[in-house]
Write a protein that holds these residues in place. Structure first.
Motif, PDB file in Angstrom:
ATOM      1  N   ASP A   1      41.705  47.585  49.451  1.00 45.06           N
ATOM      2  CA  ASP A   1      42.604  46.613  48.836  1.00 45.06           C
ATOM      3  C   ASP A   1      43.584  46.112  49.886  1.00 45.06           C
ATOM      4  OD1 ASP A   1      44.829  45.408  47.341  1.00 45.06           O
ATOM      5  OD2 ASP A   1      43.800  46.186  45.579  1.00 45.06           O
ATOM      6  N   LYS A   2      43.519  44.827  50.188  1.00 46.82           N
ATOM      7  CA  LYS A   2      44.379  44.223  51.209  1.00 46.82           C
ATOM      8  C   LYS A   2      45.375  43.236  50.608  1.00 46.82           C
ATOM      9  CE  LYS A   2      42.191  46.565  54.301  1.00 46.82           C
ATOM     10  NZ  LYS A   2      42.832  47.779  54.878  1.00 46.82           N
ATOM     11  N   GLY A   3      45.701  43.426  49.345  1.00 41.98           N
ATOM     12  CA  GLY A   3      46.753  42.620  48.740  1.00 41.98           C
ATOM     13  C   GLY A   3      46.272  41.259  48.295  1.00 41.98           C
ATOM     14  N   LEU A   4      47.211  40.327  48.165  1.00 43.66           N
ATOM     15  CA  LEU A   4      46.951  39.013  47.597  1.00 43.66           C
ATOM     16  C   LEU A   4      46.843  37.948  48.693  1.00 43.66           C
ATOM     17  CD1 LEU A   4      49.442  39.120  44.595  1.00 43.66           C
ATOM     18  CD2 LEU A   4      47.066  39.924  44.686  1.00 43.66           C
ATOM     19  N   GLY A   5      45.998  36.964  48.442  1.00 41.27           N
ATOM     20  CA  GLY A   5      45.829  35.862  49.393  1.00 41.27           C
ATOM     21  C   GLY A   5      46.833  34.763  49.137  1.00 41.27           C
ATOM     22  N   GLU A   6      46.911  33.842  50.091  1.00 43.38           N
ATOM     23  CA  GLU A   6      47.786  32.675  49.992  1.00 43.38           C
ATOM     24  C   GLU A   6      46.940  31.427  49.991  1.00 43.38           C
ATOM     25  OE1 GLU A   6      50.956  32.704  49.534  1.00 43.38           O
ATOM     26  OE2 GLU A   6      51.348  34.839  49.814  1.00 43.38           O
TER      27      GLU A   6
ATOM     28  N   ARG B   1      53.352  34.032  37.766  1.00 46.22           N
ATOM     29  CA  ARG B   1      53.740  34.854  38.906  1.00 46.22           C
ATOM     30  C   ARG B   1      54.185  36.247  38.475  1.00 46.22           C
ATOM     31  NH1 ARG B   1      55.161  34.093  44.201  1.00 46.22           N
ATOM     32  NH2 ARG B   1      56.657  35.580  45.051  1.00 46.22           N
ATOM     33  N   TRP B   2      54.899  36.330  37.322  1.00 49.59           N
ATOM     34  CA  TRP B   2      55.387  37.632  36.874  1.00 49.59           C
ATOM     35  C   TRP B   2      54.242  38.598  36.592  1.00 49.59           C
ATOM     36  CZ3 TRP B   2      53.568  39.395  32.293  1.00 49.59           C
ATOM     37  CH2 TRP B   2      53.143  38.463  31.343  1.00 49.59           C
ATOM     38  N   MET B   3      53.106  38.045  36.195  1.00 46.36           N
ATOM     39  CA  MET B   3      51.938  38.885  35.924  1.00 46.36           C
ATOM     40  C   MET B   3      51.226  39.252  37.223  1.00 46.36           C
ATOM     41  SD  MET B   3      48.552  37.956  33.698  1.00 46.36           S
ATOM     42  CE  MET B   3      47.016  38.849  33.996  1.00 46.36           C
ATOM     43  N   VAL B   4      50.995  38.265  38.070  1.00 44.37           N
ATOM     44  CA  VAL B   4      50.233  38.486  39.296  1.00 44.37           C
ATOM     45  C   VAL B   4      50.982  39.392  40.259  1.00 44.37           C
ATOM     46  CG1 VAL B   4      49.194  37.359  41.309  1.00 44.37           C
ATOM     47  CG2 VAL B   4      49.036  36.285  39.052  1.00 44.37           C
ATOM     48  N   ARG B   5      52.295  39.178  40.377  1.00 48.83           N
ATOM     49  CA  ARG B   5      53.094  39.925  41.353  1.00 48.83           C
ATOM     50  C   ARG B   5      53.763  41.156  40.752  1.00 48.83           C
ATOM     51  NH1 ARG B   5      52.165  37.893  46.629  1.00 48.83           N
ATOM     52  NH2 ARG B   5      51.442  35.747  46.321  1.00 48.83           N
ATOM     53  N   GLY B   6      53.602  41.355  39.449  1.00 47.91           N
ATOM     54  CA  GLY B   6      54.259  42.476  38.780  1.00 47.91           C
ATOM     55  C   GLY B   6      53.356  43.676  38.631  1.00 47.91           C
ATOM     56  N   PRO B   7      53.776  44.649  37.832  1.00 49.58           N
ATOM     57  CA  PRO B   7      53.001  45.884  37.641  1.00 49.58           C
ATOM     58  C   PRO B   7      51.593  45.634  37.117  1.00 49.58           C
ATOM     59  CG  PRO B   7      55.238  46.153  36.807  1.00 49.58           C
ATOM     60  CD  PRO B   7      55.084  44.699  37.139  1.00 49.58           C
ATOM     61  N   MET B   8      51.435  44.644  36.232  1.00 48.82           N
ATOM     62  CA  MET B   8      50.105  44.353  35.695  1.00 48.82           C
ATOM     63  C   MET B   8      49.165  43.859  36.794  1.00 48.82           C
ATOM     64  SD  MET B   8      49.080  41.839  32.508  1.00 48.82           S
ATOM     65  CE  MET B   8      50.356  42.594  31.505  1.00 48.82           C
TER      66      MET B   8
END
Length: 242
Positions: free
Chosen positions: A231-236, A189-196
């Motif tokens: 870019d519409k962000g991340l899916g759930e 999660r830290w990678m997916v939701r972080g700056p990277m």
């Protein structure tokens, strides 16, 4: 000469097909272990994905096999095997250049495939996977497979690359293509939701494309999506599965 070219094309098609089966099969097994029941009821869909993907493997293998023969027999390409031909710092740079070029090509051809007529003719095959599984990475109509099959063989005529660095590019392409479709996120999660994660595409980002279609067209990087406003962000995943 013709027989040698045909044999090279056939051999490369077999290699691409086996690579697909091993990679997608490995991630499908990981899904069964980590996300039991996620693919329950999708057996017919997965069978369809495998059939389309093996046809795509043949299409990918033909230009790759021709180029491989040309490299070995005629020196057509800018692939090199002597690591001293270029400075060592160029090795990672060449990998990055290939990924950037491939990502650019993929973004624009993928977005083009979402034009209504082309979508009906070709890209609908890929989006028939609802939800996509680890077997869907190469599930393309032949016309779409052709647009993907020519990019790396084309780049080896333009950008010098060591054969080992080319193997890295193909490995990244395979892993990202499969993992982006498997229906769950393997990266922390830290990678997916972080700056990277703000610039790299993972399954969470591509999941939204399969939810809403007209967004998130990239393959490796979010650069083009951000630049072009797609870019519409991340899916759930839970919502998508429900």
């Amino acid at each position: 000469m013709v027989a040698a070219i045909l044999l090279s094309a056939l051999a490369m098609s077999v290699i691409v097909g086996v690579r697909y089966l091993v990679a997608s099969g490995g991630f499908a097994l990981a899904t069964r272990i980590r996300q039991p029941g996620l693919y329950r009821g999708l057996e017919r869909q997965m069978g369809r994905e495998v059939r389309w993907s093996l046809l795509s493997a043949f299409i990918y293998g033909v230009p790759a096999g021709i180029v491989a023969w040309g490299w070995q027999a005629r020196g057509w390409t800018r692939i090199y095997s002597d690591i001293n031909d270029y400075p060592l710092w160029y090795l990672p740079l060449s990998v990055l250049l290939y990924l950037l070029a491939h990502d650019c090509w993929f973004y624009w051809t993928h977005r083009w495939m979402h034009q209504p007529r082309l979508f009906r003719i070709a890209h609908a095959v890929h989006h028939a996977s609802r939800p996509p599984t680890a077997w869907a990475a190469m599930s393309f109509h032949p016309w779409e497979a052709l647009t993907g099959a020519i990019v790396i063989p084309g780049l080896v005529f333009l950008i010098p690359i060591h054969v080992g660095a080319l193997a890295v590019v193909l490995t990244v392409m395979t892993i990202m293509g499969v993992s982006n479709h498997m229906g769950w996120e393997m990266f922390p999660r830290w990678m997916v939701r972080g700056p990277m994660g703000a610039w790299l595409i993972t399954a969470s980002h591509h999941q939204r494309h399969h939810e809403y279609y007209a967004c998130n067209y990239g393959l490796y990087f979010r650069f083009w999506d951000r630049l072009c406003g797609t870019d519409k962000g991340l899916g759930e995943f839970v919502k998508a599965r429900a």
